[in-house]
Design an enzyme around this catalytic site. Structure first.
Site, mmCIF file in Angstrom:
data_model
loop_
_atom_site.group_PDB
_atom_site.id
_atom_site.type_symbol
_atom_site.label_atom_id
_atom_site.label_comp_id
_atom_site.label_asym_id
_atom_site.label_seq_id
_atom_site.Cartn_x
_atom_site.Cartn_y
_atom_site.Cartn_z
ATOM 1 N N GLU A 1 -3.787 18.095 15.677
ATOM 2 C CA GLU A 1 -4.536 17.133 16.487
ATOM 3 C C GLU A 1 -5.992 17.555 16.599
ATOM 4 O OE1 GLU A 1 -1.483 18.190 17.515
ATOM 5 O OE2 GLU A 1 -0.534 16.641 18.770
ATOM 6 N N TYR B 1 1.007 20.732 12.647
ATOM 7 C CA TYR B 1 0.311 19.923 13.661
ATOM 8 C C TYR B 1 -1.179 20.229 13.620
ATOM 9 C CZ TYR B 1 3.531 17.240 16.538
ATOM 10 O OH TYR B 1 4.375 16.278 16.998
ATOM 11 N N ARG C 1 1.305 5.912 1.431
ATOM 12 C CA ARG C 1 1.179 5.022 2.589
ATOM 13 C C ARG C 1 0.338 5.736 3.646
ATOM 14 N NH1 ARG C 1 5.003 1.485 1.238
ATOM 15 N NH2 ARG C 1 4.327 0.078 2.863
ATOM 16 N N THR D 1 -5.559 0.175 4.152
ATOM 17 C CA THR D 1 -4.403 0.996 3.824
ATOM 18 C C THR D 1 -4.741 1.674 2.500
ATOM 19 O OG1 THR D 1 -3.439 -0.903 2.699
ATOM 20 C CG2 THR D 1 -2.606 -0.420 4.898
ATOM 21 N N ASP E 1 -11.184 -5.689 6.840
ATOM 22 C CA ASP E 1 -9.926 -5.007 6.523
ATOM 23 C C ASP E 1 -9.696 -5.243 5.037
ATOM 24 O OD1 ASP E 1 -7.327 -4.333 6.024
ATOM 25 O OD2 ASP E 1 -6.494 -5.313 7.795
ATOM 26 N N LYS F 1 -1.891 0.169 -1.504
ATOM 27 C CA LYS F 1 -1.830 -1.129 -2.205
ATOM 28 C C LYS F 1 -2.584 -0.966 -3.529
ATOM 29 C CE LYS F 1 -1.174 -3.836 2.005
ATOM 30 N NZ LYS F 1 -1.596 -3.111 3.216
HETATM 31 N N1 DSN Z 1 2.605 -5.933 4.675
HETATM 32 C C1 DSN Z 1 1.310 -6.008 4.033
HETATM 33 C C2 DSN Z 1 1.237 -7.129 3.075
HETATM 34 O O1 DSN Z 1 2.250 -7.408 2.460
HETATM 35 O O2 DSN Z 1 0.204 -7.749 2.890
HETATM 36 C C3 DSN Z 1 0.199 -6.068 4.966
HETATM 37 O O3 DSN Z 1 0.344 -5.157 5.985
#
Ligand code: DSN
Length: 457
Positions: free
Chosen positions: A61, A59, A250, A241, A215, A244
């Site tokens: 925080e 932990y 993740r 994120t 984003d 990707k």
């Molecule tokens: N689920 C993602 C996507 O497929 O674009 C976005 O959060």
């Protein structure tokens, strides 16, 4: 030790055979399939090693060197290294930009920005979901049903793409923004095959007095490799994120400008304690590893190849007689408009699943509802990580063409109604034959992170 917690030193295989077996099956599914979900990727072995490390036990925080629990001397160093690498990966100076690497993923990162910089019911404008935007940018249905928490807690008016061209309609966006006067203008999306005109967004934001947030979740790997325009020149806040095109674990990140608006304290407080508890330190350690990879020449080459592959796929599908939104792509994905062919996105997704090609149905502008989408979204990041090049993506286009033809043929022979149509797909010889070809094709390529030999079944 063994007496009080005997499972602790066992292998997963002996401690939990069911989960072990399902993981083996998932490995095999990933190796044998053609993975085309635009938001997915195959991460590396070192990233997975960090994810599976003892950092998950701790932990922490608070911020590095200012925690609410003791024992964080190593976690502090990991998080500070991660922040440093994040800024370096995007060529940002510590004086001008800061970053919070604690968001659990992209949606929490976006919500943290809204909580930090907006008041409840402030106005926001993001790209509409059926135009390729993301749920967390304020989506509500055409009948006004508030789907995303963003539209529940803030007043959202979406902007859209031009229905003729598929490109963002900047003229209309400006007109709407001047009437609506949002406090935050959001760029970025989940199914937009073109780059973003940040200069234009900035001009509109300045004209209506809005903050500008990007984003960049889908394209953050491409941005790091300078294969898409950088949002950092024009935006106030950039979220992403990390799993990707960036090819990490993740997780999520929020980059914020350091200036008199004092975003840093507001954003850090929104992440914790307003929205989250303890940071997921195993994710942060793994992200740190991925950000090291993201600064290599190999990563740059990977992003260049990803774009070439998406382009090759789009061109081949067009040659085969299909229609791509905006006529093609300049990033990692293509949006395939199946409406002219008389097949729905849901049916195409179903056939693809049956032949072990994974993609997703996707709304195409002009669709009446996101529930009956007219297209499919296809991405190149994951299969490019397996070493595929343009000619391989052309072969994937041929497989997709065969799949679409099977679907159209089943409509002729069994009817368009879903339950009848499925009878023409399930158990069909053509489907089985195509599945065999797809699996043989996919299995011939390497898999980052694990080998075929490691699959225990
Ligand atoms: N689920 C993602 C996507 O497929 O674009 C976005 O959060």
């Amino acid at each position: 030790m063994e007496k009080v917690f005997p499972e602790a030193l066992q292998s997963l295989k002996s401690a939990d055979p069911l989960i072990y077996q399902l993981i083996q099956k998932e490995k095999l599914r990933q190796i044998r399939g053609i993975e085309l979900i635009a938001s997915e990727n195959f991460t590396s072995s070192p990233v997975m090693e960090a994810l599976g490390s003892c950092c998950t036990n701790k932990y922490s925080e608070g911020q590095p060197n200012a925690r609410y629990y003791g024992g964080n001397e190593n976690i502090d160093l990991i998080e500070m290294e991660c922040q440093d690498r994040a800024l370096k990966a995007y060529g940002l100076s510590e004086k001008e930009w800061g970053v919070n690497v604690q968001p659990y993923s992209g949606s929490p990162a976006n919500m943290a920005v809204y909580v930090a910089l907006l008041q409840p019911h402030d106005r926001i404008m993001g790209l509409d979901l059926p135009s390729g935007g993301h749920l967390t940018h304020g989506y509500y249905t055409a009948h006004g049903k508030k789907i995303s928490a963003t539209s529940i807690f803030f007043e959202s008016l979406p902007y859209k793409v031009n229905y003729e061209t598929g490109y963002i309609d900047y003229e209309k966006l400006e007109e709407k923004a001047m009437d609506f006067r949002p406090k935050m203008l959001i760029c970025g999306g989940s199914a937009y095959p073109r780059d973003w005109d940040y200069k234009r967004f900035r001009e509109i934001a300045d004209k209506c007095g809005a903050m500008l947030m990007m984003d960049m979740a889908h394209i953050s790997g491409l941005v790091a490799a300078k294969e898409q325009a950088s949002p950092f020149e024009y935006c106030d806040v950039v979220t992403t994120t990390t799993h990707k095109s960036l090819r990490g674990p993740r997780a999520g990140m929020i980059f914020f400008r350091r200036d008199e608006r004092a975003f840093e304290g507001k954003i850090n407080n929104a992440v914790f304690p307003s929205l989250q508890g303890g940071p997921h330190n195993h994710q942060i350690a793994a992200l740190c590893v991925a950000l090291k990879h993201a600064q290599t020449d190999e990563f740059k080459k990977y992003q260049v190849q990803t774009k070439k592959n998406a382009d090759a796929l789009a061109k081949k599908l067009i040659e085969l007689g299909y229609s791509m939104v905006t006529g093609g792509t300049e990033n990692h994905l293509v949006l395939w408009d199946l409406r002219p062919n008389g097949l729905t996105g849901s049916k195409m997704e179903y056939i693809c699943d049956s032949v072990h090609i994974t993609l997703n149905k996707n709304a195409v502008f002009g669709d009446a509802s996101a529930l009956t989408p007219g297209g499919c979204r296809i991405g190149a990041p994951a299969m490019t990580s397996r070493g595929l090049v343009e000619k391989d993506f052309e072969q994937i286009a041929v497989f997709l063409d065969e799949a679409a033809k099977i679907g159209l043929n089943a409509q002729e022979t069994h009817g368009k109604k879903l339950v009848d149509w499925k009878k023409g797909i399930d158990g069909s010889k053509e489907v089985a034959a195509l599945k065999g070809k797809v699996e043989a094709f996919a299995e011939a390529f390497d898999m980052p992170g694990f080998t075929r030999d490691s699959v225990d079944m």
